[in-house]
Design a protein around this motif. Structure first.
Motif, PDB file in Angstrom:
ATOM      1  N   PRO A  33     -41.557   0.729   1.243  1.00  0.00           N
ATOM      2  CA  PRO A  33     -41.160   0.028   2.343  1.00  0.00           C
ATOM      3  C   PRO A  33     -42.060  -1.254   2.589  1.00  0.00           C
ATOM      4  O   PRO A  33     -43.236  -1.106   2.267  1.00  0.00           O
ATOM      5  N   LEU A  34     -41.317  -2.342   3.054  1.00  0.00           N
ATOM      6  CA  LEU A  34     -42.186  -3.361   3.159  1.00  0.00           C
ATOM      7  C   LEU A  34     -42.286  -3.933   4.579  1.00  0.00           C
ATOM      8  O   LEU A  34     -41.742  -3.350   5.325  1.00  0.00           O
ATOM      9  N   TYR A  35     -43.431  -4.268   4.998  1.00  0.00           N
ATOM     10  CA  TYR A  35     -43.604  -4.943   6.388  1.00  0.00           C
ATOM     11  C   TYR A  35     -43.555  -6.539   6.455  1.00  0.00           C
ATOM     12  O   TYR A  35     -44.317  -6.950   5.458  1.00  0.00           O
ATOM     13  N   LYS A  36     -43.218  -6.998   7.579  1.00  0.00           N
ATOM     14  CA  LYS A  36     -43.258  -8.309   7.556  1.00  0.00           C
ATOM     15  C   LYS A  36     -44.498  -8.809   8.210  1.00  0.00           C
ATOM     16  O   LYS A  36     -44.619  -8.415   9.468  1.00  0.00           O
ATOM     17  N   TYR A  37     -45.132  -9.874   7.639  1.00  0.00           N
ATOM     18  CA  TYR A  37     -46.512 -10.289   8.383  1.00  0.00           C
ATOM     19  C   TYR A  37     -46.453 -11.659   8.197  1.00  0.00           C
ATOM     20  O   TYR A  37     -46.326 -12.315   7.186  1.00  0.00           O
ATOM     21  N   GLU A  38     -46.607 -12.579   9.427  1.00  0.00           N
ATOM     22  CA  GLU A  38     -46.601 -14.055   9.315  1.00  0.00           C
ATOM     23  C   GLU A  38     -45.278 -14.509   8.614  1.00  0.00           C
ATOM     24  O   GLU A  38     -45.543 -15.497   7.689  1.00  0.00           O
ATOM     25  N   GLY A  39     -44.067 -13.856   8.454  1.00  0.00           N
ATOM     26  CA  GLY A  39     -42.962 -14.517   7.936  1.00  0.00           C
ATOM     27  C   GLY A  39     -42.815 -13.989   6.509  1.00  0.00           C
ATOM     28  O   GLY A  39     -41.833 -14.277   5.861  1.00  0.00           O
ATOM     29  N   PHE A  40     -43.872 -13.311   5.717  1.00  0.00           N
ATOM     30  CA  PHE A  40     -43.461 -12.903   4.487  1.00  0.00           C
ATOM     31  C   PHE A  40     -43.887 -11.320   4.528  1.00  0.00           C
ATOM     32  O   PHE A  40     -44.584 -10.697   5.423  1.00  0.00           O
ATOM     33  N   TRP A  41     -43.073 -10.564   3.688  1.00  0.00           N
ATOM     34  CA  TRP A  41     -43.076  -9.160   3.352  1.00  0.00           C
ATOM     35  C   TRP A  41     -44.267  -8.500   2.564  1.00  0.00           C
ATOM     36  O   TRP A  41     -44.372  -9.309   1.450  1.00  0.00           O
ATOM     37  N   PHE A  42     -44.667  -7.571   2.868  1.00  0.00           N
ATOM     38  CA  PHE A  42     -45.923  -6.953   2.153  1.00  0.00           C
ATOM     39  C   PHE A  42     -45.814  -5.402   2.525  1.00  0.00           C
ATOM     40  O   PHE A  42     -45.307  -5.029   3.186  1.00  0.00           O
ATOM     41  N   HIS A  43     -46.147  -4.661   1.307  1.00  0.00           N
ATOM     42  CA  HIS A  43     -46.282  -3.095   1.582  1.00  0.00           C
ATOM     43  C   HIS A  43     -47.541  -2.825   2.176  1.00  0.00           C
ATOM     44  O   HIS A  43     -48.406  -3.711   2.349  1.00  0.00           O
ATOM     45  N   GLN A  44     -47.637  -1.617   2.580  1.00  0.00           N
ATOM     46  CA  GLN A  44     -48.841  -1.268   3.421  1.00  0.00           C
ATOM     47  C   GLN A  44     -49.419  -0.082   2.599  1.00  0.00           C
ATOM     48  O   GLN A  44     -48.793   0.732   2.149  1.00  0.00           O
ATOM     49  N   GLY A  45     -50.688  -0.055   2.641  1.00  0.00           N
ATOM     50  CA  GLY A  45     -51.418   0.983   2.085  1.00  0.00           C
ATOM     51  C   GLY A  45     -51.277   0.997   0.532  1.00  0.00           C
ATOM     52  O   GLY A  45     -51.095   0.055  -0.186  1.00  0.00           O
ATOM     53  N   PHE A  46     -51.110   2.360  -0.005  1.00  0.00           N
ATOM     54  CA  PHE A  46     -50.982   2.408  -1.634  1.00  0.00           C
ATOM     55  C   PHE A  46     -49.811   2.085  -2.224  1.00  0.00           C
ATOM     56  O   PHE A  46     -48.739   2.022  -1.448  1.00  0.00           O
ATOM     57  N   TRP A  47     -49.775   1.374  -3.172  1.00  0.00           N
ATOM     58  CA  TRP A  47     -48.565   1.113  -3.927  1.00  0.00           C
ATOM     59  C   TRP A  47     -48.714   1.696  -5.691  1.00  0.00           C
ATOM     60  O   TRP A  47     -49.822   1.426  -6.077  1.00  0.00           O
ATOM     61  N   PHE A  48     -47.796   2.395  -5.820  1.00  0.00           N
ATOM     62  CA  PHE A  48     -47.874   3.312  -6.948  1.00  0.00           C
ATOM     63  C   PHE A  48     -49.227   3.893  -6.756  1.00  0.00           C
ATOM     64  O   PHE A  48     -49.717   4.398  -5.929  1.00  0.00           O
ATOM     65  N   HIS A  49     -50.189   3.878  -7.927  1.00  0.00           N
ATOM     66  CA  HIS A  49     -51.194   4.611  -8.120  1.00  0.00           C
ATOM     67  C   HIS A  49     -52.518   3.624  -7.912  1.00  0.00           C
ATOM     68  O   HIS A  49     -53.671   4.156  -7.664  1.00  0.00           O
ATOM     69  N   SER A  50     -52.210   2.357  -7.553  1.00  0.00           N
ATOM     70  CA  SER A  50     -53.260   1.537  -7.292  1.00  0.00           C
ATOM     71  C   SER A  50     -53.934   1.731  -5.769  1.00  0.00           C
ATOM     72  O   SER A  50     -53.314   2.513  -5.285  1.00  0.00           O
ATOM     73  N   GLU A  51     -55.260   1.187  -5.924  1.00  0.00           N
ATOM     74  CA  GLU A  51     -55.820   1.182  -4.475  1.00  0.00           C
ATOM     75  C   GLU A  51     -54.758   0.409  -3.497  1.00  0.00           C
ATOM     76  O   GLU A  51     -53.499   0.280  -3.930  1.00  0.00           O
ATOM     77  N   ALA A  52     -55.320  -0.048  -2.428  1.00  0.00           N
ATOM     78  CA  ALA A  52     -54.484  -0.862  -1.511  1.00  0.00           C
ATOM     79  C   ALA A  52     -54.093  -2.275  -2.049  1.00  0.00           C
ATOM     80  O   ALA A  52     -53.840  -2.877  -1.143  1.00  0.00           O
ATOM     81  N   SER A  53     -54.259  -2.623  -3.266  1.00  0.00           N
ATOM     82  CA  SER A  53     -53.972  -3.821  -3.773  1.00  0.00           C
ATOM     83  C   SER A  53     -52.918  -4.536  -3.394  1.00  0.00           C
ATOM     84  O   SER A  53     -51.747  -3.806  -3.259  1.00  0.00           O
ATOM     85  N   PHE A  54     -52.676  -5.806  -3.067  1.00  0.00           N
ATOM     86  CA  PHE A  54     -51.631  -6.635  -2.318  1.00  0.00           C
ATOM     87  C   PHE A  54     -50.880  -5.984  -1.226  1.00  0.00           C
ATOM     88  O   PHE A  54     -50.162  -6.592  -0.765  1.00  0.00           O
TER      89      PHE A  54
ATOM     90  N   LYS B  50     -32.404 -11.945   0.401  1.00  0.00           N
ATOM     91  CA  LYS B  50     -32.648 -11.984   1.924  1.00  0.00           C
ATOM     92  C   LYS B  50     -34.235 -12.408   2.106  1.00  0.00           C
ATOM     93  O   LYS B  50     -34.805 -12.463   3.293  1.00  0.00           O
ATOM     94  N   GLY B  51     -35.033 -12.353   1.022  1.00  0.00           N
ATOM     95  CA  GLY B  51     -36.325 -12.619   1.010  1.00  0.00           C
ATOM     96  C   GLY B  51     -37.165 -11.670   1.303  1.00  0.00           C
ATOM     97  O   GLY B  51     -38.494 -11.490   1.486  1.00  0.00           O
ATOM     98  N   VAL B  52     -36.596 -10.243   1.098  1.00  0.00           N
ATOM     99  CA  VAL B  52     -37.221  -9.062   1.310  1.00  0.00           C
ATOM    100  C   VAL B  52     -37.913  -8.402  -0.067  1.00  0.00           C
ATOM    101  O   VAL B  52     -37.199  -7.658  -0.662  1.00  0.00           O
ATOM    102  N   SER B  53     -38.860  -9.089  -0.423  1.00  0.00           N
ATOM    103  CA  SER B  53     -39.716  -8.787  -1.595  1.00  0.00           C
ATOM    104  C   SER B  53     -41.194  -8.944  -1.370  1.00  0.00           C
ATOM    105  O   SER B  53     -41.851  -9.536  -0.465  1.00  0.00           O
ATOM    106  N   PRO B  54     -41.940  -7.908  -2.168  1.00  0.00           N
ATOM    107  CA  PRO B  54     -43.448  -8.058  -1.894  1.00  0.00           C
ATOM    108  C   PRO B  54     -43.721  -9.784  -2.094  1.00  0.00           C
ATOM    109  O   PRO B  54     -43.399 -10.311  -2.929  1.00  0.00           O
ATOM    110  N   ASN B  55     -44.481  -9.952  -1.246  1.00  0.00           N
ATOM    111  CA  ASN B  55     -45.128 -11.427  -0.883  1.00  0.00           C
ATOM    112  C   ASN B  55     -44.139 -12.310  -0.517  1.00  0.00           C
ATOM    113  O   ASN B  55     -44.014 -13.580  -0.359  1.00  0.00           O
TER     114      ASN B  55
END
Ligand code: A3P
Length: 292
Positions: A1-22, A165-170
């Motif tokens: 799931p992605l969350y909108k922040y200041e007009g751009f989408w990012f994931h929250q917390g962990f992504w795959f096995h990585s730390e909270a990168s990106f 629709k622009g709903v992608s990481p970054n």
């Protein structure tokens, strides 16, 4: 799931096995806490636009003496470019060997760069790519990570709905490009705007431009440019990454090398999808002198 922040989408917390990168948490923390140096050069891209290639080229240019005579100990002959130029959004990359700290990379949109990046007046290189090819490259990349993770793959139609629709990481690929394009028009001495397509078409001229901007202009005729282009070619980098399996734990080295061509998206997109993406591109990039 992605969350909108200041007009751009990012994931929250962990992504795959990585730390909270990106993640959005990292993006927010970087904005206030990251301290850029005036000597830094940021290599900025929307994911899948040629980040790995740009990292390799900038690293090879900035460490020019290592390239002399196809030096067999050159780091790029054994190391994935992502370990040579770290992303500021990924703590794991920052703890890995880094041969030139002045070069840093980011996928952040221009408006969400750490405040110190602008106030320090450091330089930024941006590479854009045709959004159709970005989308197909990204879809393959995500599906590779999902299949490595034994998760169901993402259908092209579903991915298309989100991406268009622009709903992608970054966030939106188009808005990402627009931010840096406008910055390059307003601050041409600080922001260099390149394109993947031009780099493929005329690597020599684009690499020269990059080297001059980085402060390492080439002398004519000593074969150095050709050597760097060869060292950073898709074929060479992929060969190195295949030989070296110890990638980042979340992303295998070879996931960054698929086809490395311009226009591969026509082999996957329906005519309707092409029409939709072309229409968005035409509308969004109107008046910005961006063509592919
Ligand atoms: P394709 O999936 O279309 O092949 P990023 O580095 O931003 O993640 O982008 C990855 C894309 O750049 C992939 O595109 C990959 O194959 C391509 N690529 C990686 N290294 C390259 C190189 N040296 N020259 C040209 N393209 C390269």
């Amino acid at each position: 799931p992605l969350y909108k922040y200041e007009g751009f989408w990012f994931h929250q917390g962990f992504w795959f096995h990585s730390e909270a990168s990106f993640s959005v948490e990292v993006v927010m923390a970087l904005q206030e806490e990251f301290v850029a140096q005036p000597t830094n050069v940021f290599l900025a891209t929307y994911p899948k636009s040629g980040t790995t290639w740009l990292k390799a080229l900038a690293f090879a240019i900035a460490n020019r003496t290592m390239c002399k005579g196809s030096n067999p100990t050159h780091p790029l002959l054994t190391t994935n470019p992502h370990y040579c130029v770290p992303f500021i959004e990924t703590e794991p990359f920052l703890t890995n060997p880094c041969y030139n700290n002045d070069l840093l990379a980011t996928h952040l949109p221009y408006t969400l760069l750490p405040k110190s990046v602008i106030s320090s007046n450091c330089r930024i290189v941006y590479v854009c790519r045709n959004p159709k090819d970005v989308f197909i490259s990204f879809w393959h990349f995500v599906n590779k990570l999902l299949s490595d993770d034994m998760s169901p793959e993402m259908k092209l139609e579903d991915a298309f709905e989100l991406f268009s629709k622009g709903v992608s990481p970054n966030g939106s690929c188009w808005d990402h490009v627009i931010g840096y394009r406008k910055a390059s028009i307003e601050r041409p001495d600080k922001v260099l705007f390149l394109s993947y397509e031009e780099m493929k078409k005329d690597p020599k001229s684009e690499v020269k431009k990059l080297a001059t901007f980085l402060g390492y202009p080439f002398e004519e005729g000593d074969g150095e440019i050709e050597e760097i282009i060869k060292l950073c070619s898709f074929k060479k980098l992929r060969e190195v990454s295949k030989a070296n399996k110890d990638g980042h734990k979340a992303i295998p080295n070879d996931a960054f090398f698929r086809k490395g061509e311009v226009g591969d998206s026509v082999n996957y997109l329906t005519p309707e999808m092409i029409e939709v993406l072309d229409k968005i591109t035409l509308e969004k990039f109107n008046g910005l002198d961006i063509s592919f």
